[in-house]
Write an enzyme that holds these catalytic residues in place. Sequence first.
Site, PDB file in Angstrom:
ATOM      1  N   ASP A   1     -17.860  60.571  83.271  1.00 14.42           N
ATOM      2  CA  ASP A   1     -16.965  59.454  83.551  1.00 14.42           C
ATOM      3  C   ASP A   1     -16.750  59.384  85.066  1.00 14.42           C
ATOM      4  OD1 ASP A   1     -14.962  57.441  83.019  1.00 14.42           O
ATOM      5  OD2 ASP A   1     -13.459  58.990  83.385  1.00 14.42           O
TER       6      ASP A   1
ATOM      7  N   ASP B   1     -13.682  57.171  87.224  1.00 11.31           N
ATOM      8  CA  ASP B   1     -12.285  57.206  87.682  1.00 11.31           C
ATOM      9  C   ASP B   1     -11.490  58.287  86.956  1.00 11.31           C
ATOM     10  OD1 ASP B   1     -13.011  55.092  89.207  1.00 11.31           O
ATOM     11  OD2 ASP B   1     -11.744  53.606  88.223  1.00 11.31           O
TER      12      ASP B   1
ATOM     13  N   ASP C   1     -11.828  62.277  81.280  1.00 19.53           N
ATOM     14  CA  ASP C   1     -10.393  62.564  81.398  1.00 19.53           C
ATOM     15  C   ASP C   1      -9.505  61.693  80.525  1.00 19.53           C
ATOM     16  OD1 ASP C   1     -10.908  60.209  83.095  1.00 19.53           O
ATOM     17  OD2 ASP C   1      -8.814  60.455  83.669  1.00 19.53           O
TER      18      ASP C   1
END
Length: 271
Positions: free
Chosen positions: A13, A15, A214
């Site tokens: 991922d 951001d 996240d």
Amino acid sequence: MFSIQQPLLVFSDLDGTLLDSHSYDWQPTALWLSRLREANVPVILCSSKTSAEMLYLQKTLGLQGLPLIAENGAVIQLAEQWQDIDGFPRIISGISHGEISQVLNTLREKEHFKFTTFDDVDDATIAEWTGLSRSQAALTQLHEASVTLIWRDSDERMAQFTARLNELGLQFMQGARFWHVLDASAGKDQAANWIIATYQQLSGKRPTTLGLGDGPNDAPLLEVMDYAVIVKGLNREGVHLHDEDPTRVWRTQREGPEGWREGLDHFFSAR
């Protein structure tokens, strides 16, 4: 046990994981990105961002030419050497951006849901929301198979909105900062499995996979990985997997790119 010397794919991922959520800094990951590049380990970016945004980031990170997963799995950008694959250079799943936009406009007009999409504003507004430059903000509007929005209504109305989208073959997905609407058949997990199968077909051996994320929208991706790093994040819901065997899953103490580095250190430094 595994190492960067064996056939390996790393899915990441952006951001809040490889990039800092606020500053977009990625320097803590630089050493590992260099090591993986030297070992010929593909780092496959996987995000809600548009392919235009991600191609720009690939160049910045030294990952150009590799496949990537954009718009939460609705778009797969193929590797440069995969020109013989049907659909090159991009595979787009399900309903197009324009069709989704029409659905959302109808729901907003007829059922009075309150939200603001990236199509409703200009690049200067998106730059203000995100901290990006205007030129980078303009890339965020180049959707091909999803719509990004800010929800401005109640939780009760959100549940109703989600149900209406599901009835229409769409899904409503929470990202690090924004919400995303895309085809119900699309997902980071399906896109990752397609890329894994393609590498296996081309090499004759299934690669070991490591995923890093996240947020809740990363859970499907991490579920299909052999090993997973859950980077400590800002989302209150966090990431929860069905199989959190500590030999397979590592939860970091640090956030963002510092956590990304921590995850790579955990799985590889002692090996």
